[in-house]
Motif scaffolding. Sequence first.
Motif, short mmCIF file in Angstrom:
data_model
loop_
_atom_site.label_atom_id
_atom_site.label_comp_id
_atom_site.label_asym_id
_atom_site.label_seq_id
_atom_site.Cartn_x
_atom_site.Cartn_y
_atom_site.Cartn_z
N SER A 49 0.87 -1.09 -0.05
CA SER A 49 -0.07 0.03 -0.16
C SER A 49 0.79 1.43 0.08
CB SER A 49 -0.91 -0.01 1.03
OG SER A 49 -0.15 0.05 2.45
N GLN A 50 2.10 1.23 0.54
CA GLN A 50 2.86 2.46 0.53
C GLN A 50 3.33 2.78 -0.68
OE1 GLN A 50 5.33 2.39 4.52
NE2 GLN A 50 6.51 3.52 3.50
N TYR A 51 3.69 1.73 -1.71
CA TYR A 51 4.23 2.21 -3.01
C TYR A 51 3.30 1.67 -4.19
CZ TYR A 51 6.02 -2.59 -2.36
OH TYR A 51 6.18 -3.89 -1.87
N LYS A 52 2.19 1.35 -3.85
CA LYS A 52 1.34 0.77 -4.89
C LYS A 52 1.13 2.05 -6.09
CE LYS A 52 -3.09 -0.05 -3.94
NZ LYS A 52 -4.15 -0.36 -3.33
N MET A 53 0.86 3.26 -5.62
CA MET A 53 0.66 4.21 -6.73
C MET A 53 1.81 4.51 -7.24
SD MET A 53 1.36 5.03 -3.44
CE MET A 53 0.24 5.54 -2.20
N PHE A 54 3.10 4.06 -7.11
CA PHE A 54 4.40 4.33 -8.12
C PHE A 54 4.68 3.01 -8.90
CE2 PHE A 54 4.89 7.12 -4.65
CZ PHE A 54 5.04 8.44 -5.56
N MET A 55 3.67 1.87 -8.76
CA MET A 55 4.29 0.70 -9.51
C MET A 55 3.96 0.87 -11.02
SD MET A 55 4.71 -2.12 -7.73
CE MET A 55 4.23 -3.45 -8.50
N LYS A 56 3.03 1.69 -11.64
CA LYS A 56 2.70 1.82 -13.01
C LYS A 56 3.96 2.69 -13.55
CE LYS A 56 -0.97 3.10 -16.28
NZ LYS A 56 -0.44 2.01 -17.14
#
Lengths: 146, 95
Positions: free
Chosen positions: A78-85
């Motif tokens: 959850s802490q880095y999910k938004m940077f996966m893409k």
Amino acid sequence: MLVVDANVIIASLISKGTIFLLIKQLNRIGIRLVSPSFLKEELYEHFNEIRERSGLEDAALKYLISELLNLIEVKPVSQYKMFMKEAEEICSDKNDVPYLALSLSSGKAPIWSFDKRLKEDCGKVGIRVISSIEEVIRELSLSSKL
Amino acid sequence: MDIMKSSQNLLSELLIEMLIKFSCEFSIMEEVVIKIEVPRELAEEFKKVLEQLVEELKTRFMLSLLRSSKLTEDDAVRLGEVVKHGMAERHGVYY
């Protein structure tokens, strides 16, 4: 904060003990060592293979892994999910995506890795990859002076 | 201070013995509790020395375990890739 690649963690099980001591020392001087999620699960998933290659006793390897895991903070997805893409677009090797995403989520935190491709990819976006023991020692001496 | 030093030596021997014993036998981690009596005024100082000693012992113990490892740098890179692949899969990167 330093993102630690799984290849560094496995390399800390090499008999010389240099990487293992560096991990301990970085931890001792307060540098946070972090890893993406599922590190523990995958280390135990491949436990038999690591044991066979290392020739270490079952109990000894379990103990070493558990002590190493105590020194490394595993971050929740959850802490880095938004940077996966964004990381997927940068990485030429899909295996590196969680590491890059974690680094991006932490303000481009440096990564400690022996992976040459990851180093090249990170170079494109200004993420520093520490890939030699000498560089880690340099990092240690800089941090001790602070 | 002499009493403290000899207690430290004794404790160090005890801990080495226990660490070796449980490294061979353990399947579940167990906390080892040892009661040592020291003058109250010296307790904090003793605790600090003890903590450093235990940390040093653990490091030495782990290094001695590592000495028998036959893992090579090539193995580490290959196994590292396997572990990373599994981690990436669990993140859904391959779907």
